[in-house]
Structure formats: C-alpha cells, structure tokens
Design a protein around this motif. Sequence first.
Motif, PDB file in Angstrom:
ATOM      1  N   TYR A 164      34.882  50.488  25.389  1.00 22.71           N
ATOM      2  CA  TYR A 164      33.781  49.629  24.942  1.00 22.71           C
ATOM      3  C   TYR A 164      32.425  50.064  25.476  1.00 22.71           C
ATOM      4  N   GLY A 165      32.419  51.059  26.355  1.00 19.97           N
ATOM      5  CA  GLY A 165      31.164  51.592  26.860  1.00 19.97           C
ATOM      6  C   GLY A 165      30.440  50.690  27.840  1.00 19.97           C
ATOM      7  N   HIS A 166      31.199  49.953  28.623  1.00 22.28           N
ATOM      8  CA  HIS A 166      30.569  49.173  29.689  1.00 22.28           C
ATOM      9  C   HIS A 166      31.328  49.393  31.002  1.00 22.28           C
ATOM     10  N   THR A 167      30.894  48.738  32.049  1.00 19.51           N
ATOM     11  CA  THR A 167      31.461  48.972  33.372  1.00 19.51           C
ATOM     12  C   THR A 167      32.842  48.332  33.521  1.00 19.51           C
ATOM     13  N   PHE A 168      33.586  48.870  34.471  1.00 18.33           N
ATOM     14  CA  PHE A 168      34.874  48.279  34.833  1.00 18.33           C
ATOM     15  C   PHE A 168      34.674  46.847  35.316  1.00 18.33           C
ATOM     16  N   GLU A 169      33.597  46.599  36.055  1.00 13.45           N
ATOM     17  CA  GLU A 169      33.318  45.264  36.571  1.00 13.45           C
ATOM     18  C   GLU A 169      33.120  44.271  35.429  1.00 13.45           C
ATOM     19  N   ARG A 170      32.402  44.707  34.381  1.00 15.07           N
ATOM     20  CA  ARG A 170      32.168  43.830  33.225  1.00 15.07           C
ATOM     21  C   ARG A 170      33.496  43.519  32.535  1.00 15.07           C
ATOM     22  N   GLU A 171      34.348  44.510  32.386  1.00 15.51           N
ATOM     23  CA  GLU A 171      35.638  44.296  31.718  1.00 15.51           C
ATOM     24  C   GLU A 171      36.546  43.412  32.566  1.00 15.51           C
ATOM     25  N   LEU A 172      36.579  43.664  33.864  1.00 13.42           N
ATOM     26  CA  LEU A 172      37.388  42.845  34.762  1.00 13.42           C
ATOM     27  C   LEU A 172      36.909  41.393  34.720  1.00 13.42           C
ATOM     28  N   GLY A 173      35.596  41.206  34.741  1.00 11.00           N
ATOM     29  CA  GLY A 173      35.028  39.864  34.655  1.00 11.00           C
ATOM     30  C   GLY A 173      35.371  39.184  33.345  1.00 11.00           C
ATOM     31  N   PHE A 174      35.251  39.934  32.250  1.00  9.20           N
ATOM     32  CA  PHE A 174      35.588  39.398  30.931  1.00  9.20           C
ATOM     33  C   PHE A 174      37.043  38.918  30.904  1.00  9.20           C
ATOM     34  N   LEU A 175      37.956  39.740  31.410  1.00  7.87           N
ATOM     35  CA  LEU A 175      39.368  39.386  31.368  1.00  7.87           C
ATOM     36  C   LEU A 175      39.673  38.165  32.241  1.00  7.87           C
ATOM     37  N   ALA A 176      39.030  38.074  33.389  1.00  8.62           N
ATOM     38  CA  ALA A 176      39.231  36.917  34.268  1.00  8.62           C
ATOM     39  C   ALA A 176      38.729  35.636  33.601  1.00  8.62           C
ATOM     40  N   VAL A 177      37.525  35.685  33.041  1.00  5.11           N
ATOM     41  CA  VAL A 177      36.965  34.510  32.350  1.00  5.11           C
ATOM     42  C   VAL A 177      37.843  34.149  31.154  1.00  5.11           C
ATOM     43  N   HIS A 178      38.247  35.143  30.394  1.00  6.78           N
ATOM     44  CA  HIS A 178      39.107  34.923  29.229  1.00  6.78           C
ATOM     45  C   HIS A 178      40.395  34.200  29.650  1.00  6.78           C
ATOM     46  N   GLY A 179      41.015  34.702  30.716  1.00  6.17           N
ATOM     47  CA  GLY A 179      42.245  34.091  31.202  1.00  6.17           C
ATOM     48  C   GLY A 179      42.048  32.652  31.636  1.00  6.17           C
ATOM     49  N   LEU A 180      40.974  32.379  32.373  1.00  7.34           N
ATOM     50  CA  LEU A 180      40.729  31.011  32.836  1.00  7.34           C
ATOM     51  C   LEU A 180      40.413  30.085  31.665  1.00  7.34           C
ATOM     52  N   LEU A 181      39.652  30.553  30.698  1.00  5.00           N
ATOM     53  CA  LEU A 181      39.365  29.702  29.543  1.00  5.00           C
ATOM     54  C   LEU A 181      40.657  29.328  28.810  1.00  5.00           C
ATOM     55  N   HIS A 182      41.604  30.245  28.751  1.00  4.55           N
ATOM     56  CA  HIS A 182      42.907  29.897  28.176  1.00  4.55           C
ATOM     57  C   HIS A 182      43.554  28.767  28.975  1.00  4.55           C
ATOM     58  N   LEU A 183      43.514  28.877  30.300  1.00  7.79           N
ATOM     59  CA  LEU A 183      44.117  27.844  31.147  1.00  7.79           C
ATOM     60  C   LEU A 183      43.422  26.499  30.987  1.00  7.79           C
TER      61      LEU A 183
END
Length: 157
Positions: free
Chosen positions: A109-128
Amino acid sequence: MSLVIDIIDETEGLKAEAFQLVEALLKLTAEKEGAAQDSEVSVTFTDNERIREINREYRQKDEPTDVISFALEEMDGEEIEISGADDLPRVLGDIVISVPRAKEQAEEYGHTFERELGFLAVHGLLHLLGYDHMTEEEEKEMFQRQKEILDEFGLQR
C-alpha cells in the motif's frame, strides 16, 4: 477512560515502540467509541502460519490473513449475559495480528509498517466494539471511522 490491554508477541521480533503505538491507538479508539470504563482487550502478534491455522479453524479459510478478532461477548450474533458480573471489567475479546502480513501490506500500500500495524489494531478493536463490513454500507462506515481515528492520531495514508 481506561482500557486494559494485554499484549503478547509470539514473533519476539517487535520493538517496544510498536507496543506503545498499538496501546495508544487502542486507547484512543476505545475513548472515541465510548467503551466501558476498564474494558479489557488482548492483542497477540503472530506469524503467517499461526494466523493461517486460526483462520482455518475458526473461519474455514485455509490462508493467512492480516487480523482476526474474537469478541468475547458475542456468540452467533447474540450477547452472552453473565450474572453477578456488574462489578467486573468488560472483556471485549482478542485481536490477533500477523506481523509478516502487516509488513507485506505496508509495502503493497506504500505506507509505513507503523501505519499498517495501527490500521489493523484499530480495525480489530472496532470489530470487538460491534462494527462489521459485511455490506457496502457497513464497510463504508467502519473504514471511515478507522480513517478518522488514524488521521487524528497522525497516521495518515
């Protein structure tokens, strides 16, 4: 608002900064979403093989994925009521993130690992917290919410 976060790094390869980033983002998300005081969540960082096993066992998909969430309070779409639990913290559930997949997607996606890690964490919590993306409307709402939280945190795309 406080969120209790238990982090497990099965990869043993992440640095403290990654844990701090995920913790801060999850706390911001919980605050923005009005999660109950002293709610608890578990985050496990793993590899592609382990998340593939989990995906196969629980979702019948024999492939690695980026993030999987397990909401403790849900079972087949219905909440489980626990009697006498009024004084106990609300346990939201578990988030499992594949670190290698996050690295692959960051590059893709052409962005940082930190941005992707953050996205996945937020995505997971929003599911919860009850968000989903089974329909186009749900997906639009969930992804807009993720973007707002990540942008406010400073992790724009």
